[in-house]
Scaffold this active site. Structure first.
Site, PDB file in Angstrom:
ATOM      1  N   HIS A  72      11.984  -1.092  -7.739  1.00  0.00           N
ATOM      2  CA  HIS A  72      11.000  -0.410  -6.880  1.00  0.00           C
ATOM      3  C   HIS A  72      11.174  -0.887  -5.437  1.00  0.00           C
ATOM      4  O   HIS A  72      11.295  -2.085  -5.194  1.00  0.00           O
ATOM      5  CB  HIS A  72       9.575  -0.711  -7.336  1.00  0.00           C
ATOM      6  CG  HIS A  72       9.199  -0.004  -8.610  1.00  0.00           C
ATOM      7  ND1 HIS A  72       7.921   0.391  -8.884  1.00  0.00           N
ATOM      8  CD2 HIS A  72       9.942   0.390  -9.665  1.00  0.00           C
ATOM      9  CE1 HIS A  72       7.888   0.995 -10.065  1.00  0.00           C
ATOM     10  NE2 HIS A  72       9.103   0.999 -10.562  1.00  0.00           N
ATOM     11  N   TYR A 200      -1.977   0.065  -6.464  1.00  0.00           N
ATOM     12  CA  TYR A 200      -3.092  -0.896  -6.457  1.00  0.00           C
ATOM     13  C   TYR A 200      -4.273  -0.163  -5.813  1.00  0.00           C
ATOM     14  O   TYR A 200      -4.179   0.266  -4.665  1.00  0.00           O
ATOM     15  CB  TYR A 200      -2.758  -2.126  -5.613  1.00  0.00           C
ATOM     16  CG  TYR A 200      -1.722  -3.046  -6.234  1.00  0.00           C
ATOM     17  CD1 TYR A 200      -0.360  -2.832  -6.083  1.00  0.00           C
ATOM     18  CD2 TYR A 200      -2.122  -4.167  -6.971  1.00  0.00           C
ATOM     19  CE1 TYR A 200       0.584  -3.686  -6.645  1.00  0.00           C
ATOM     20  CE2 TYR A 200      -1.186  -5.029  -7.531  1.00  0.00           C
ATOM     21  CZ  TYR A 200       0.161  -4.786  -7.363  1.00  0.00           C
ATOM     22  OH  TYR A 200       1.087  -5.643  -7.916  1.00  0.00           O
TER      23      TYR A 200
HETATM   24  C1  PHB Z   1       2.283  -5.344 -14.813  1.00  0.00           C
HETATM   25  O1  PHB Z   1       3.065  -4.387 -14.814  1.00  0.00           O
HETATM   26  O2  PHB Z   1       1.903  -5.873 -15.868  1.00  0.00           O
HETATM   27  C2  PHB Z   1       1.752  -5.874 -13.524  1.00  0.00           C
HETATM   28  C3  PHB Z   1       2.233  -5.337 -12.341  1.00  0.00           C
HETATM   29  C4  PHB Z   1       1.746  -5.817 -11.131  1.00  0.00           C
HETATM   30  C5  PHB Z   1       0.786  -6.805 -11.119  1.00  0.00           C
HETATM   31  C6  PHB Z   1       0.308  -7.347 -12.301  1.00  0.00           C
HETATM   32  C7  PHB Z   1       0.788  -6.873 -13.513  1.00  0.00           C
HETATM   33  O3  PHB Z   1       0.302  -7.243  -9.928  1.00  0.00           O
END
Ligand code: PHB
Length: 390
Positions: A72, A200
């Site tokens: 990514h 997020y």
């Molecule tokens: C996950 O894909 O489990 C994951 C991704 C980003 C994060 C925490 C967990 O900040």
């Protein structure tokens, strides 16, 4: 039994350390309380920083990660009904790979076994002895037989509940801790990706995160009460919450599918300083915990053992102890950087029950800032990909 380095715990820190030491010609034995199936199937996080990817590749355990992991180049921040992108590669020249932690563990276990590495699963009654002398040992039971492993060094990679940290006398240790009054509800879903990149989301109802595992399996989380029970949540209720928190006003939305795993994880920040006592060294979760918001946990375990493997190499090749003596201070610089980043991101993205309306607007102001100022976005991106100099 005798070895050079006795390692307690076959998580990312313990297995990777054993692998790195093997490549430097140093012998180790890894002891693990859980079974191999259990460590290879426990669902944990899945973001590998560029430096973690590079290390796995350079040391010959990155082939499946490169084939099956997804690279990514950015992620999205969702707030106030819109989405804004953080261009990780444009801002830092680096990227991340989404590849589940238990897949990394499978690759490391396979590499250790292929090299005839000594790995003991299902051990019980592990205890550490004489770690403040030059002749430490580890006692444990395996296959019903009591064993003593004599070694030059003991490395505690047995997580926050393990025996290793407690072997450093409390009077010599400072524990720093912050427990957050919320948790993450995590699901695994059979569905196509909702987005090309991680999302997020900050919302009045609470935080949410859309991540991925493969083209057919997605990983999603939303902020919840840590005391809640996963069975209390019907699929409909989960989807309603994710839609409310993540969907944007331009019509982009979370793609539903069959939920086949639900779990709740607590959130806390923790640092144990020091990370060394005599010939005992702590690495990974045994020494520090970060909330998962910054995706740093696995990457910190990797950077600890990278530093430790060099220090042990200097000891065995040149009888130097300066790098071992500096281990705790060296590792803690990076750990505190990651602690700050994870805490900052957690506080900016979550619903904080004690936050006044004023403080809630500050969260939005901060998100506006990191998504409009190139300097602020760069600082966030450098922390996320792990390229901050410490
Ligand atoms: C996950 O894909 O489990 C994951 C991704 C980003 C994060 C925490 C967990 O900040």
């Amino acid at each position: 039994m005798r070895t050079q380095v006795g390692i307690v715990g076959a998580g990312p820190a313990g297995l990777l350390l054993s692998h790195l030491l093997h490549l430097r010609g140093i012998e180790s034995v890894v002891l693990e309380a859980r079974g191999r199936d259990q460590i290879e199937s426990t669902i944990r996080a899945g973001v590998l920083e560029q430096g973690t990817m590079d290390l796995l590749t350079e040391t010959g355990v990155g082939a499946r990660m490169r084939a099956e992991g997804a690279v990514h180049h950015g992620f999205e921040l969702a707030f106030e009904g819109q989405r804004r992108r953080i261009d990780l590669t444009g801002l830092t020249g680096k990227s991340i790979t989404v590849y589940a932690q238990h897949e990394v563990l499978k690759d490391l276990v396979a590499a250790r076994l292929a090299a005839n590495g000594a790995l003991y699963f299902n051990v019980s009654g592990t205890s550490l002895h004489g770690v403040d002398t030059d002749t430490p040992s580890i006692r444990f039971t395996h296959d019903g037989e009591a064993q003593v492993l004599h070694c030059d060094f003991v490395i505690g990679c047995d997580g926050s509940q393990g025996v290793s940290r407690a072997a450093i006398p409390a009077a010599l240790r400072n524990d720093y801790e912050r427990v957050f009054p919320f948790g993450w509800f995590g699901i695994l879903v059979e569905a196509p990706p909702s987005s090309d990149e991680l999302i997020y989301a900050r919302h009045e109802r609470g935080f949410a995160l859309v991540s991925t595992r493969s083209p057919n399996v997605q990983r999603m989380y939303f902020q919840c009460d840590p005391k809640d029970s996963a069975d209390q949540w019907s699929d409909d209720r989960i989807w309603a919450e994710l839609h409310a928190r993540v969907d944007s006003s331009d019509g982009r939305h979370v793609v539903e599918g069959r939920i086949f795993q639900k779990n709740i994880v607590g959130m806390r920040s923790f640092v144990s300083a020091t990370m060394q006592h005599g010939r005992l060294f702590l690495a990974g979760d045994a020494a520090h915990i970060v909330p998962p918001t910054g995706a740093k946990g696995l990457n910190l375990a990797v950077s600890d053992v990278r530093v430790l493997s060099r220090a042990l190499d200097a000891f065995y090749k040149e009888r130097r102890t300066d790098l071992l003596d500096a281990y705790s201070a060296t590792a803690l610089r990076r750990i505190w950087r990651a602690e700050h980043f994870s805490y900052w991101m957690t506080r900016m993205m979550h619903r904080l029950d004690d936050a006044s309306p004023f403080e809630q607007r500050l969260q939005v102001a901060e998100l506006e800032h990191v998504t409009t100022s190139r300097a602020a976005a760069t600082a966030m991106a450098e922390n996320y990909v792990g390229s901050v100099a410490v």
